[in-house]
Design a protein around this motif. Structure first.
Motif, PDB file in Angstrom:
ATOM      1  N   TYR A 198       0.861  -1.183   0.000  1.00 53.26           N
ATOM      2  CA  TYR A 198       0.000   0.000   0.000  1.00 53.26           C
ATOM      3  C   TYR A 198       0.895   1.229   0.000  1.00 53.26           C
ATOM      4  N   ILE A 199       0.800   2.024  -1.060  1.00 52.81           N
ATOM      5  CA  ILE A 199       1.686   3.168  -1.244  1.00 52.81           C
ATOM      6  C   ILE A 199       0.945   4.457  -0.906  1.00 52.81           C
ATOM      7  N   VAL A 200       1.446   5.168   0.098  1.00 56.98           N
ATOM      8  CA  VAL A 200       0.891   6.467   0.483  1.00 56.98           C
ATOM      9  C   VAL A 200       1.563   7.529  -0.382  1.00 56.98           C
ATOM     10  N   SER A 201       0.817   8.070  -1.328  1.00 55.30           N
ATOM     11  CA  SER A 201       1.394   8.963  -2.332  1.00 55.30           C
ATOM     12  C   SER A 201       2.009  10.218  -1.723  1.00 55.30           C
ATOM     13  N   LYS A 202       1.319  10.822  -0.764  1.00 57.67           N
ATOM     14  CA  LYS A 202       1.769  12.086  -0.195  1.00 57.67           C
ATOM     15  C   LYS A 202       3.123  11.953   0.485  1.00 57.67           C
ATOM     16  N   ASP A 203       3.301  10.908   1.256  1.00 56.13           N
ATOM     17  CA  ASP A 203       4.529  10.729   2.039  1.00 56.13           C
ATOM     18  C   ASP A 203       5.562   9.845   1.354  1.00 56.13           C
ATOM     19  N   LYS A 204       5.217   9.294   0.197  1.00 56.28           N
ATOM     20  CA  LYS A 204       6.126   8.406  -0.527  1.00 56.28           C
ATOM     21  C   LYS A 204       6.609   7.261   0.368  1.00 56.28           C
ATOM     22  N   LYS A 205       5.660   6.622   1.034  1.00 52.39           N
ATOM     23  CA  LYS A 205       6.009   5.495   1.891  1.00 52.39           C
ATOM     24  C   LYS A 205       5.047   4.343   1.621  1.00 52.39           C
ATOM     25  N   ALA A 206       5.465   3.149   2.015  1.00 49.04           N
ATOM     26  CA  ALA A 206       4.664   1.959   1.727  1.00 49.04           C
ATOM     27  C   ALA A 206       4.567   1.060   2.949  1.00 49.04           C
ATOM     28  N   PHE A 207       3.409   0.428   3.075  1.00 49.35           N
ATOM     29  CA  PHE A 207       3.189  -0.620   4.063  1.00 49.35           C
ATOM     30  C   PHE A 207       3.060  -1.931   3.289  1.00 49.35           C
ATOM     31  N   SER A 211      10.578 -12.759  -0.450  1.00 53.32           N
ATOM     32  CA  SER A 211       9.541 -11.759  -0.699  1.00 53.32           C
ATOM     33  C   SER A 211       9.905 -10.399  -0.124  1.00 53.32           C
ATOM     34  N   ILE A 212      10.679 -10.374   0.950  1.00 56.05           N
ATOM     35  CA  ILE A 212      11.186  -9.095   1.459  1.00 56.05           C
ATOM     36  C   ILE A 212      12.073  -8.445   0.401  1.00 56.05           C
ATOM     37  N   ARG A 213      12.937  -9.251  -0.216  1.00 56.97           N
ATOM     38  CA  ARG A 213      13.774  -8.721  -1.300  1.00 56.97           C
ATOM     39  C   ARG A 213      12.906  -8.190  -2.434  1.00 56.97           C
ATOM     40  N   TYR A 214      11.828  -8.914  -2.723  1.00 56.15           N
ATOM     41  CA  TYR A 214      10.960  -8.518  -3.835  1.00 56.15           C
ATOM     42  C   TYR A 214      10.266  -7.181  -3.569  1.00 56.15           C
ATOM     43  N   VAL A 215       9.618  -7.039  -2.402  1.00 57.19           N
ATOM     44  CA  VAL A 215       8.894  -5.788  -2.136  1.00 57.19           C
ATOM     45  C   VAL A 215       9.866  -4.616  -2.033  1.00 57.19           C
ATOM     46  N   LYS A 216      11.075  -4.873  -1.563  1.00 54.97           N
ATOM     47  CA  LYS A 216      12.081  -3.811  -1.533  1.00 54.97           C
ATOM     48  C   LYS A 216      12.427  -3.356  -2.945  1.00 54.97           C
ATOM     49  N   SER A 217      12.530  -4.308  -3.873  1.00 60.77           N
ATOM     50  CA  SER A 217      12.870  -3.947  -5.252  1.00 60.77           C
ATOM     51  C   SER A 217      11.735  -3.174  -5.916  1.00 60.77           C
ATOM     52  N   TYR A 250      11.825   0.744  -7.107  1.00 65.02           N
ATOM     53  CA  TYR A 250      11.448   1.114  -8.478  1.00 65.02           C
ATOM     54  C   TYR A 250      10.575   2.366  -8.482  1.00 65.02           C
ATOM     55  N   TYR A 251       9.693   2.478  -7.494  1.00 62.57           N
ATOM     56  CA  TYR A 251       8.788   3.625  -7.403  1.00 62.57           C
ATOM     57  C   TYR A 251       9.338   4.746  -6.513  1.00 62.57           C
ATOM     58  N   PHE A 252      10.593   4.612  -6.072  1.00 60.68           N
ATOM     59  CA  PHE A 252      11.217   5.607  -5.193  1.00 60.68           C
ATOM     60  C   PHE A 252      10.377   5.830  -3.935  1.00 60.68           C
ATOM     61  N   VAL A 253       9.925   4.718  -3.358  1.00 59.65           N
ATOM     62  CA  VAL A 253       9.085   4.756  -2.168  1.00 59.65           C
ATOM     63  C   VAL A 253       9.837   4.106  -1.008  1.00 59.65           C
ATOM     64  N   ASN A 254       9.781   4.735   0.155  1.00 58.75           N
ATOM     65  CA  ASN A 254      10.400   4.170   1.353  1.00 58.75           C
ATOM     66  C   ASN A 254       9.425   3.223   2.043  1.00 58.75           C
ATOM     67  N   ILE A 255       9.941   2.106   2.511  1.00 56.71           N
ATOM     68  CA  ILE A 255       9.100   1.140   3.213  1.00 56.71           C
ATOM     69  C   ILE A 255       8.971   1.545   4.678  1.00 56.71           C
ATOM     70  N   GLU A 256       7.741   1.796   5.093  1.00 53.31           N
ATOM     71  CA  GLU A 256       7.475   2.161   6.481  1.00 53.31           C
ATOM     72  C   GLU A 256       7.544   0.931   7.381  1.00 53.31           C
ATOM     73  N   ARG A 257       6.940  -0.173   6.903  1.00 50.97           N
ATOM     74  CA  ARG A 257       6.954  -1.398   7.695  1.00 50.97           C
ATOM     75  C   ARG A 257       6.590  -2.589   6.817  1.00 50.97           C
ATOM     76  N   ILE A 258       7.171  -3.735   7.149  1.00 53.54           N
ATOM     77  CA  ILE A 258       6.855  -4.991   6.469  1.00 53.54           C
ATOM     78  C   ILE A 258       6.197  -5.930   7.474  1.00 53.54           C
ATOM     79  N   PHE A 259       5.017  -6.421   7.120  1.00 53.16           N
ATOM     80  CA  PHE A 259       4.269  -7.339   7.979  1.00 53.16           C
ATOM     81  C   PHE A 259       4.345  -8.748   7.384  1.00 53.16           C
TER      82      PHE A 259
END
Length: 231
Positions: free
Chosen positions: A85-94, A121-127, A131-140
């Motif tokens: 889930y990508i939060v557009s305003k903050d450029k972060k993802a859950f 899968s952690i490697r995958y979501v990081k990649s 790609y979208y220049f989004v920082n990962i806030e948290r991985i569940f």
């Protein structure tokens, strides 16, 4: 497939009860507010598990959902379900990473493979997020099974501890050491993995990730996400 080309929802077959049937592997689907509330049905044949997924997305954000998504060199270890889930305003993802198993805790090999799947899968979501220049806030991380056997995991830890104590004693004959390994299907380096798994966590790239085990009733489990938060 890395998220360069996001397919539209028409690539997924719709069922009569408003659920989309997930029948494509390693393909990400983009979810936006235009669809309001989307429902997906994912069936894993080997685990005999069905996962019912509901997504609600805010107007400015988007979600990326897929089954068995992986990087090219890691596809044998892909989990059944991932959602970013990508939060557009903050450029972060859950990011949510989930696999379906018939049982967990009845065999060391299942635990080993599950941990490897999560790592892949952690490697995958990081990649994808990179790609979208989004920082990962948290991985569940999570796993859904018909039985989560904590007593079995604890027993494996005790067996591995005893086996390694015997192996580390130089006076113990080699054939006895080999027998101790064979009796528990000994996997080198597995003891710390089991100990962390019992605490519901894994270690990957010097970072601790916690996970949640969910038990399904009758082989079916439901997950609902509202604006990137699992309800």
């Amino acid at each position: 497939m890395i998220a360069g080309n996001i397919p539209c929802l028409t690539t997924i077959s719709k069922l009569e009860n408003d659920f989309y049937l997930v029948n494509q592997k390693n393909v990400l689907t983009k979810i936006t507010d235009k669809e309001n509330c989307l429902k997906f049905k994912l069936y894993e044949k080997e685990a005999q598990q069905t996962l019912l997924l509901t997504f609600e997305t805010d107007s400015t954000d988007c979600g990326l959902f897929g089954s068995e998504c992986c990087n090219r060199y890691d596809c044998q270890k892909a989990v059944d379900f991932c959602y970013m889930y990508i939060v557009s305003k903050d450029k972060k993802a859950f990011c949510y990473i989930c696999d379906l198993k018939k049982t967990v805790g009845n065999g060391v090999e299942v635990i080993q493979h599950l941990v490897e799947q999560w790592m892949s899968s952690i490697r995958y979501v990081k990649s994808v997020c990179a790609y979208y220049f989004v920082n990962i806030e948290r991985i569940f991380l999570s796993v859904v099974s018909t039985m989560y056997n904590e007593d079995g995991i604890k027993r494996f830890i005790e067996e591995y501890t005893n086996a390694e104590q015997n192996i580390n004693q130089s006076k113990v004959p080699t054939f006895i050491q080999n027998k101790a390994k064979k009796n528990i299907r000994y996997i080198p380096g597995m003891l710390p993995v089991l100990e962390r798994f019992f605490r519901r966590e894994i270690l990957f790239e010097n970072q601790i990730y916690q996970f949640e085990p969910y038990v399904s009733a009758g082989g079916e489990y439901s997950m609902s996400f509202v604006n990137g938060i699992l309800q």
